[in-house]
Design a protein around this motif. Structure first.
Motif, PDB file in Angstrom:
ATOM      1  N   GLY A 173       0.818  -1.212   0.000  1.00  0.00           N
ATOM      2  CA  GLY A 173       0.000   0.000   0.000  1.00  0.00           C
ATOM      3  C   GLY A 173       0.852   1.262   0.000  1.00  0.00           C
ATOM      4  N   ILE A 174       1.890   1.259   0.825  1.00  0.00           N
ATOM      5  CA  ILE A 174       2.780   2.416   0.903  1.00  0.00           C
ATOM      6  C   ILE A 174       3.534   2.612  -0.416  1.00  0.00           C
ATOM      7  CG2 ILE A 174       4.815   3.366   2.058  1.00  0.00           C
ATOM      8  CD1 ILE A 174       3.857   1.976   4.605  1.00  0.00           C
ATOM      9  N   GLU A 175       3.983   1.506  -1.009  1.00  0.00           N
ATOM     10  CA  GLU A 175       4.708   1.592  -2.275  1.00  0.00           C
ATOM     11  C   GLU A 175       3.827   2.130  -3.401  1.00  0.00           C
ATOM     12  OE1 GLU A 175       6.061  -2.351  -2.852  1.00  0.00           O
ATOM     13  OE2 GLU A 175       7.763  -2.189  -1.470  1.00  0.00           O
ATOM     14  N   LEU A 176       2.529   1.878  -3.310  1.00  0.00           N
ATOM     15  CA  LEU A 176       1.610   2.359  -4.342  1.00  0.00           C
ATOM     16  C   LEU A 176       1.204   3.811  -4.123  1.00  0.00           C
ATOM     17  CD1 LEU A 176      -0.700  -0.772  -4.778  1.00  0.00           C
ATOM     18  CD2 LEU A 176       1.042   0.074  -6.365  1.00  0.00           C
ATOM     19  N   GLY A 177       1.693   4.412  -3.037  1.00  0.00           N
ATOM     20  CA  GLY A 177       1.449   5.832  -2.824  1.00  0.00           C
ATOM     21  C   GLY A 177       0.471   6.175  -1.729  1.00  0.00           C
TER      22      GLY A 177
END
Length: 212
Positions: free
Chosen positions: A183-187
């Motif tokens: 989730g964090i990597e997707l922004g």
């Protein structure tokens, strides 16, 4: 019949038994995976329902709204009257809520309807469309949804020039570190796990709103 004939006439062929063992192994894997996903979805649904029931049981202030104030099965029902002081508060920001479970959508609506203009969507595809059309100030989205999940929705929002600036909060029952990192990597700007504390969620949304 063809299968029985094949087995009977190839009983002494070692390759035949190897093939049968392989087919049986694949069948067992498919069955186990099906059972796993059924129980995982059931666990998520029970977690969501437990969140709502826990909030219903908590003692509330007379002016506090509860999910029982809305007629069952009516997402568009009018909310009960709120105190005059709250009614006079000007709603400066728009919040988009993307959630496929009706009960949770209603619950989130009760939490934020007095302070924010709300946009509601039932899946990621509808949510992304409303985000592009309405350009809300903040987005709260579930992850596990039909049509398009929250991960894909978040990715599209952050890659689109019209919506990339909008803070996205993932609100989900997925609790693994892998899911959080994805989730964090997707922004995603924040990741809140279900069952959630409504006061914490309201506080985090308020912090994002102050930065707008």
């Amino acid at each position: 019949m063809t299968f029985i004939y094949f087995v009977t006439n190839s009983a002494w062929n070692p390759n035949t038994w190897a093939i049968l063992c392989g087919i049986l192994a694949v069948f067992l894997i498919v069955v186990l995976l099906t059972i796993y996903f059924i129980f995982r979805r059931l666990h998520i649904d029970l977690t969501i329902l437990r969140t709502v029931f826990q909030e219903q049981k908590r003692p509330s202030h007379p002016a506090t709204l509860t999910i029982s104030d809305i007629p069952p099965g009516s997402e568009t029902a009018d909310l009960p009257q709120v105190p005059a002081s709250a009614a006079k508060t000007k709603k400066q920001h728009t919040l988009l809520i993307i959630e496929d479970h009706l009960e949770i959508r209603l619950y989130l609506k009760l939490i934020f309807s007095n302070e924010y203009n709300l946009l509601m969507a039932e899946n990621g595809e509808e949510g992304f469309k409303k985000a592009c059309e309405g350009v809300p100030d903040l987005i709260i989205t579930d992850i596990i949804m039909p049509v398009m999940d929250g991960f894909k929705c978040c990715q599209l929002i952050k890659e689109n020039l019209t919506t990339c600036h909008i803070p996205v909060i993932l609100l989900t029952a997925l609790t693994s570190e892998t899911d959080i990192m994805k989730g964090i990597e997707l922004g995603a700007d924040d990741y809140i796990q279900k069952p959630f504390n409504p006061n914490i969620l309201r506080t985090k949304v308020g912090i994002f709103s102050k930065c707008l």
